[in-house]
Design an enzyme around this catalytic site. Structure first.
Site, mmCIF file in Angstrom:
data_model
loop_
_atom_site.group_PDB
_atom_site.id
_atom_site.type_symbol
_atom_site.label_atom_id
_atom_site.label_comp_id
_atom_site.label_asym_id
_atom_site.label_seq_id
_atom_site.Cartn_x
_atom_site.Cartn_y
_atom_site.Cartn_z
ATOM 1 C CE LYS A 54 21.803 42.057 37.819
ATOM 2 N NZ LYS A 54 22.077 42.004 36.278
ATOM 3 C CD GLN A 98 22.781 40.090 33.374
ATOM 4 O OE1 GLN A 98 22.170 40.341 34.441
ATOM 5 N NE2 GLN A 98 24.012 40.560 33.012
ATOM 6 C CG ASP A 121 19.050 47.303 33.934
ATOM 7 O OD1 ASP A 121 20.220 47.246 34.549
ATOM 8 O OD2 ASP A 121 19.106 46.173 33.034
#
Ligand code: NAD
Length: 288
Positions: A54, A98, A121
């Protein structure tokens, strides 16, 4: 029949180039570049690799980024405080935490405290709920990436029989909702489903999101079906494996994703697309 391969690496690359171009346009107009914050808690090796990817994406596209690596001992309260700071940071458009998180952390609560307008997300109940009522805002990244792959095939999804295997909050459920919104007749199979085979055999479109290599044998695939394999499992051979027996399925399907190089890169680029969309105020009038 040999299926056409849905090359997620190639499509994601061209989408990243498009994003880079749109960031440059913002810079030329003296607008701020999109900003992404990523919180990694602890030292899970796979998570560290995902977060590194990322960071690379942000550098390539020109996003402002804020990567935080926090101790696995962090308390729920302190982690929520980090998120609250990012919620209030005007340079940050997207916040990712995460997963997996350490066991003492309540992951559902962590998702709840992310500002739904920065939930790139697409996991926050507000954003999932908007998809349920057919007024989508920020969309969950893996299903969003898969919808881009399906769009690339040019196949009209309306009326197709689709079977999604797996019913998780992050993949299976929002995937079913996306396909329903696209006009498919959707069946969701999960660990209590009695006869997954028959539901796959009759499907024009199969999405498998379980994480069990070999779960979907090739002879389950209806000739001419579209097969999307979300599963990623590292085998004893050190290689990544999907849920579908690719070598057999490729001989029956019309389109199929490889593992790796299918859904994974599309998930990553979907998150970057969400971040730009937030920066451009796409959801500004829809948020609570
Ligand atoms: P999860 O463990 O949260 O969910 C798995 C789902 O599979 C559950 O709903 C369970 O009911 C169902 N299931 C279990 N055994 C089954 C069986 N025998 N038959 C039918 N259904 C069964 O996992 P997840 O987070 O949804 O991820 C699923 C897989 O996708 C994993 O391999 C994960 O690594 C992978 N994944 C890939 C990407 C990507 O970008 N490629 C993104 C997210 C997850």
């Amino acid at each position: 029949m040999t299926a056409k391969i849905l090359d997620g690496n190639a499509l994601a690359k061209s989408l990243r180039q498009e994003l880079r171009q749109r960031v440059n346009e913002r810079i030329n107009k003296n607008l701020r570049v999109p900003g992404l914050a990523v919180i990694l808690v602890g030292n899970d090796p796979a998570s560290e690799i995902y977060v590194k990817g990322k960071r690379r994406d942000c550098e390539e596209i020109g996003y402002h980024s804020n990567f935080q690596h926090l101790s696995s001992n962090i308390s729920q309260q302190d982690l929520e405080a980090h998120i609250a700071t990012l919620n209030g940071d005007p340079r940050i458009d997207g916040i990712l935490v995460q997963s997996p998180l350490p066991e003492h952390i309540d992951e559902g609560r962590i998702i709840d405290v992310i500002d739904p307008g920065k939930d790139v997300d697409g996991f926050h109940p507000f954003n999932v709920g908007r998809l349920v009522v057919r007024r989508p805002t920020i969309r969950s990244c893996t299903p969003k990436g898969i919808m881009s792959l399906l769009e690339f095939t040019g196949v009209n999804l309306r009326g197709l029989d689709a079977t999604v295997i797996g019913a998780s909050n992050h993949v299976g459920r929002p995937m079913g909702l996306e396909l329903l919104l696209a006009g498919c007749t959707v069946t969701t199979a999960h660990k209590f489903t009695r006869d997954t085979a028959s539901r796959v055999r009759s499907a024009d479109l199969v999405v498998s999101a379980v994480g069990k290599p070999g779960l979907v044998p090739g002879d389950w695939i209806k000739p001419g079906a579209i097969v999307i394999d979300v599963g990623i499992t590292r085998g004893e051979d050190g290689k990544l494996h999907g849920d579908v027996d690719f070598d057999a399925a490729v001989k029956r399907a019309a389109w199929i994703t490889p593992v790796p190089g299918g859904v994974g890169p599309m998930t990553r680029v979907a998150m970057l697309q969400n971040t730009l969309a937030v920066a451009e105020g796409e959801f500004a009038n829809t948020l609570p």
